[in-house]
Write a protein that holds these residues in place. Structure first.
Motif, PDB file in Angstrom:
ATOM      1  N   GLN A  29       2.943 -35.156   2.247  1.00  0.00           N
ATOM      2  CA  GLN A  29       4.168 -35.456   1.508  1.00  0.00           C
ATOM      3  C   GLN A  29       5.373 -34.712   2.087  1.00  0.00           C
ATOM      4  OE1 GLN A  29       4.446 -34.125  -2.617  1.00  0.00           O
ATOM      5  NE2 GLN A  29       5.423 -36.052  -3.212  1.00  0.00           N
ATOM      6  N   THR A  30       5.188 -33.450   2.441  1.00  0.00           N
ATOM      7  CA  THR A  30       6.298 -32.706   3.034  1.00  0.00           C
ATOM      8  C   THR A  30       6.645 -33.275   4.413  1.00  0.00           C
ATOM      9  OG1 THR A  30       4.724 -31.046   3.865  1.00  0.00           O
ATOM     10  CG2 THR A  30       5.862 -30.567   1.796  1.00  0.00           C
TER      11      THR A  30
ATOM     12  N   GLY B 110       5.437 -27.612   0.089  1.00  0.00           N
ATOM     13  CA  GLY B 110       6.221 -28.204  -0.985  1.00  0.00           C
ATOM     14  C   GLY B 110       5.524 -29.382  -1.619  1.00  0.00           C
ATOM     15  N   MET B 111       6.144 -29.874  -2.677  1.00  0.00           N
ATOM     16  CA  MET B 111       5.573 -31.001  -3.396  1.00  0.00           C
ATOM     17  C   MET B 111       6.632 -31.597  -4.313  1.00  0.00           C
ATOM     18  SD  MET B 111       2.333 -31.014  -6.042  1.00  0.00           S
ATOM     19  CE  MET B 111       1.195 -30.462  -4.772  1.00  0.00           C
ATOM     20  N   ALA B 112       6.513 -32.886  -4.560  1.00  0.00           N
ATOM     21  CA  ALA B 112       7.343 -33.561  -5.555  1.00  0.00           C
ATOM     22  C   ALA B 112       6.414 -34.349  -6.465  1.00  0.00           C
ATOM     23  CB  ALA B 112       8.346 -34.488  -4.888  1.00  0.00           C
ATOM     24  N   SER B 113       6.626 -34.229  -7.760  1.00  0.00           N
ATOM     25  CA  SER B 113       5.742 -34.923  -8.704  1.00  0.00           C
ATOM     26  C   SER B 113       6.484 -35.185 -10.012  1.00  0.00           C
ATOM     27  CB  SER B 113       4.484 -34.100  -8.967  1.00  0.00           C
ATOM     28  OG  SER B 113       4.826 -32.818  -9.451  1.00  0.00           O
ATOM     29  N   PRO B 114       6.075 -36.222 -10.756  1.00  0.00           N
ATOM     30  CA  PRO B 114       6.712 -36.510 -12.048  1.00  0.00           C
ATOM     31  C   PRO B 114       6.282 -35.519 -13.117  1.00  0.00           C
ATOM     32  CG  PRO B 114       4.930 -38.056 -11.630  1.00  0.00           C
ATOM     33  CD  PRO B 114       5.069 -37.243 -10.391  1.00  0.00           C
ATOM     34  N   VAL B 115       7.254 -35.034 -13.871  1.00  0.00           N
ATOM     35  CA  VAL B 115       6.982 -34.093 -14.960  1.00  0.00           C
ATOM     36  C   VAL B 115       7.895 -34.433 -16.143  1.00  0.00           C
ATOM     37  CG1 VAL B 115       6.971 -31.687 -15.710  1.00  0.00           C
ATOM     38  CG2 VAL B 115       6.350 -32.255 -13.353  1.00  0.00           C
ATOM     39  N   ALA B 116       7.307 -34.845 -17.255  1.00  0.00           N
ATOM     40  CA  ALA B 116       8.048 -35.110 -18.491  1.00  0.00           C
ATOM     41  C   ALA B 116       9.218 -36.077 -18.266  1.00  0.00           C
ATOM     42  CB  ALA B 116       8.548 -33.801 -19.095  1.00  0.00           C
ATOM     43  N   GLY B 117       8.954 -37.154 -17.569  1.00  0.00           N
ATOM     44  CA  GLY B 117       9.977 -38.162 -17.369  1.00  0.00           C
ATOM     45  C   GLY B 117      10.984 -37.859 -16.278  1.00  0.00           C
ATOM     46  N   ARG B 118      10.756 -36.828 -15.524  1.00  0.00           N
ATOM     47  CA  ARG B 118      11.618 -36.472 -14.392  1.00  0.00           C
ATOM     48  C   ARG B 118      10.758 -36.202 -13.161  1.00  0.00           C
ATOM     49  NH1 ARG B 118      16.477 -32.529 -16.569  1.00  0.00           N
ATOM     50  NH2 ARG B 118      17.139 -33.829 -18.324  1.00  0.00           N
TER      51      ARG B 118
ATOM     52  N   SER C 207      10.633 -15.394   3.092  1.00  0.00           N
ATOM     53  CA  SER C 207      10.632 -16.857   3.015  1.00  0.00           C
ATOM     54  C   SER C 207      11.852 -17.351   2.244  1.00  0.00           C
ATOM     55  CB  SER C 207       9.357 -17.347   2.333  1.00  0.00           C
ATOM     56  OG  SER C 207       9.291 -16.827   1.012  1.00  0.00           O
ATOM     57  N   SER C 208      12.022 -18.656   2.200  1.00  0.00           N
ATOM     58  CA  SER C 208      13.109 -19.268   1.430  1.00  0.00           C
ATOM     59  C   SER C 208      12.516 -20.344   0.528  1.00  0.00           C
ATOM     60  CB  SER C 208      14.159 -19.884   2.366  1.00  0.00           C
ATOM     61  OG  SER C 208      15.215 -20.452   1.619  1.00  0.00           O
ATOM     62  N   ALA C 209      12.882 -20.321  -0.749  1.00  0.00           N
ATOM     63  CA  ALA C 209      12.319 -21.267  -1.717  1.00  0.00           C
ATOM     64  C   ALA C 209      13.425 -21.983  -2.484  1.00  0.00           C
ATOM     65  CB  ALA C 209      11.399 -20.540  -2.685  1.00  0.00           C
ATOM     66  N   GLU C 210      13.104 -23.184  -2.927  1.00  0.00           N
ATOM     67  CA  GLU C 210      14.086 -23.987  -3.665  1.00  0.00           C
ATOM     68  C   GLU C 210      13.350 -24.933  -4.606  1.00  0.00           C
ATOM     69  OE1 GLU C 210      18.089 -24.811  -4.529  1.00  0.00           O
ATOM     70  OE2 GLU C 210      17.306 -23.356  -3.068  1.00  0.00           O
ATOM     71  N   ILE C 211      13.962 -25.221  -5.754  1.00  0.00           N
ATOM     72  CA  ILE C 211      13.440 -26.196  -6.718  1.00  0.00           C
ATOM     73  C   ILE C 211      14.570 -27.131  -7.124  1.00  0.00           C
ATOM     74  CG2 ILE C 211      12.436 -26.551  -9.004  1.00  0.00           C
ATOM     75  CD1 ILE C 211      11.144 -23.835  -8.816  1.00  0.00           C
ATOM     76  N   GLU C 212      14.286 -28.440  -7.166  1.00  0.00           N
ATOM     77  CA  GLU C 212      15.262 -29.420  -7.619  1.00  0.00           C
ATOM     78  C   GLU C 212      14.593 -30.381  -8.597  1.00  0.00           C
ATOM     79  OE1 GLU C 212      17.383 -31.403  -4.528  1.00  0.00           O
ATOM     80  OE2 GLU C 212      18.167 -29.539  -3.649  1.00  0.00           O
ATOM     81  N   VAL C 213      15.391 -30.866  -9.561  1.00  0.00           N
ATOM     82  CA  VAL C 213      14.882 -31.772 -10.584  1.00  0.00           C
ATOM     83  C   VAL C 213      15.803 -32.987 -10.667  1.00  0.00           C
ATOM     84  CG1 VAL C 213      14.252 -32.045 -13.012  1.00  0.00           C
ATOM     85  CG2 VAL C 213      13.977 -29.812 -11.894  1.00  0.00           C
TER      86      VAL C 213
ATOM     87  N   GLY D  40       8.606 -41.891  -5.220  1.00  0.00           N
ATOM     88  CA  GLY D  40       7.598 -40.844  -5.352  1.00  0.00           C
ATOM     89  C   GLY D  40       8.131 -39.444  -5.121  1.00  0.00           C
ATOM     90  N   GLY D  41       9.442 -39.321  -5.027  1.00  0.00           N
ATOM     91  CA  GLY D  41      10.060 -38.007  -4.847  1.00  0.00           C
ATOM     92  C   GLY D  41      10.304 -37.616  -3.408  1.00  0.00           C
ATOM     93  N   THR D  42      10.132 -38.557  -2.474  1.00  0.00           N
ATOM     94  CA  THR D  42      10.308 -38.223  -1.052  1.00  0.00           C
ATOM     95  C   THR D  42      11.726 -37.762  -0.742  1.00  0.00           C
ATOM     96  OG1 THR D  42       8.609 -39.818  -0.400  1.00  0.00           O
ATOM     97  CG2 THR D  42      10.144 -39.108   1.306  1.00  0.00           C
ATOM     98  N   GLU D  43      12.715 -38.484  -1.236  1.00  0.00           N
ATOM     99  CA  GLU D  43      14.110 -38.118  -0.966  1.00  0.00           C
ATOM    100  C   GLU D  43      14.468 -36.798  -1.647  1.00  0.00           C
ATOM    101  OE1 GLU D  43      18.636 -40.012  -1.224  1.00  0.00           O
ATOM    102  OE2 GLU D  43      16.897 -41.192  -1.859  1.00  0.00           O
ATOM    103  N   LEU D  44      14.005 -36.627  -2.883  1.00  0.00           N
ATOM    104  CA  LEU D  44      14.280 -35.375  -3.595  1.00  0.00           C
ATOM    105  C   LEU D  44      13.614 -34.197  -2.896  1.00  0.00           C
ATOM    106  CD1 LEU D  44      15.542 -34.049  -6.116  1.00  0.00           C
ATOM    107  CD2 LEU D  44      13.331 -34.379  -7.258  1.00  0.00           C
ATOM    108  N   LEU D  45      12.401 -34.382  -2.414  1.00  0.00           N
ATOM    109  CA  LEU D  45      11.712 -33.318  -1.695  1.00  0.00           C
ATOM    110  C   LEU D  45      12.441 -32.980  -0.403  1.00  0.00           C
ATOM    111  CD1 LEU D  45       9.361 -31.376  -1.465  1.00  0.00           C
ATOM    112  CD2 LEU D  45       7.973 -33.229  -0.495  1.00  0.00           C
TER     113      LEU D  45
END
Length: 203
Positions: free
Chosen positions: A87-88, A120-128, A150-156, A164-169
């Motif tokens: 996925q990444t 990394g990963m992108a997945s549906p959670v509670a409608g998002r 390291s460097s980390a980031e989260i987006e919703v 499937g969250g490819t663009e968001l990831l």
């Protein structure tokens, strides 16, 4: 000839400047008049105060060629990457490294014989859709990974993404790379680890 500039140029702008200057020098060399007022209308950042002599023009041509070569080399820099999941890999391969200072990061990685290791990963959670990414540096030749600095980031997203969250990831991965404030420290740690293991830096 004097240039007045506003702010730092991007690699693309440097290429255009070099082409403009080289064109002017070429026109001078074949003795065809060229009105720089026209060029100034095209780009207000260039202001010609007076003309160089022939020797200065030759020097300027050499400088233009060096600037052009440097800009093109910078533009062609490819960030080496390894992936923990398909996925990444799909996210980066589909959308690329498009963060603001990608050229700077790429140059640092190449000079250090390193690449980026992407988790990394992108997945549906509670409608998002929730995407997270963690980036570490990895030795280009041996695959040794340094997890420190390291460097980390989260987006919703606002809803569940159809792809499937490819663009968001991809956005999350690029954001983590762009905000990698401890990249230099990570590369230094990688170099120290190489020395401890008696491994030479890849070139």
């Amino acid at each position: 000839m004097v240039f007045q500039t506003e702010g730092a140029y991007t690699p693309a702008q440097i290429v255009m400047k070099a082409i403009q200057v080289a064109f002017y020098v070429f026109m001078r060399s074949i003795q065809i008049p060229f009105d720089w007022r026209f060029a100034r209308k095209l780009n207000h950042k260039i202001l010609i105060v007076h003309e160089f002599g022939e020797k200065q023009l030759k020097k300027l041509l050499v400088l233009s060629g060096l600037l052009l070569a440097s800009a093109l080399a910078h533009a062609d820099c490819q960030i080496g990457t390894s992936f923990y999941t398909p996925q990444t890999k799909a996210a980066v391969m589909s959308h690329g490294w498009v963060f603001k200072n990608a050229g700077v990061v790429c140059d640092k990685l190449h000079q250090a014989g390193a690449k980026i290791s992407v988790m990394g990963m992108a997945s549906p959670v509670a409608g998002r859709t929730v995407a997270w990414a963690v980036l570490t540096v990895e030795d280009r030749a041996t695959g040794i990974v340094v997890e420190d600095f390291s460097s980390a980031e989260i987006e919703v997203s606002k809803g569940v993404d159809a792809d499937g969250g490819t663009e968001l990831l991809s956005s999350t991965i690029n954001a983590a790379a762009n905000r990698w404030v401890e990249l230099d420290s990570a590369l230094q740690a990688l170099d120290q680890k190489r020395k401890q293991l008696g491994i030479a830096q890849a070139h």
